[in-house]
Design a protein around this motif. Sequence first.
Motif, mmCIF file in Angstrom:
data_model
loop_
_atom_site.group_PDB
_atom_site.id
_atom_site.type_symbol
_atom_site.label_atom_id
_atom_site.label_comp_id
_atom_site.label_asym_id
_atom_site.label_seq_id
_atom_site.Cartn_x
_atom_site.Cartn_y
_atom_site.Cartn_z
ATOM 1 N N GLN A 13 0.940 -1.092 -0.031
ATOM 2 C CA GLN A 13 -0.157 0.082 0.094
ATOM 3 C C GLN A 13 0.751 1.280 0.036
ATOM 4 O O GLN A 13 0.538 2.448 -0.629
ATOM 5 N N GLU A 17 0.961 3.963 -2.902
ATOM 6 C CA GLU A 17 0.723 5.497 -2.635
ATOM 7 C C GLU A 17 1.984 6.371 -3.189
ATOM 8 O O GLU A 17 1.851 7.502 -3.711
ATOM 9 N N LYS A 21 1.603 9.363 -5.910
ATOM 10 C CA LYS A 21 2.265 10.447 -5.791
ATOM 11 C C LYS A 21 3.481 10.967 -6.816
ATOM 12 O O LYS A 21 3.315 11.980 -7.199
#
Length: 60
Positions: A13, A17, A21
């Motif tokens: 996870q 992420e 980004k």
Amino acid sequence: MPPKPNYSFEKRQRELEKKKKKAEKAQRKAEGGDQASAQPDDAQHEAEPTSAAADQGTTA
């Protein structure tokens, strides 16, 4: 007994992420590229507290 933490899932996870980004940053850089696009955002954020302080001053 509490369930065993799934560290692999948490790591995945975090990696997703970071990847998201990084992709967003690359997209912003490709679209704008110059620093002029970043300045209006900063100016807007700076203006908000000033106007809020002015509102508080007129209320008192």
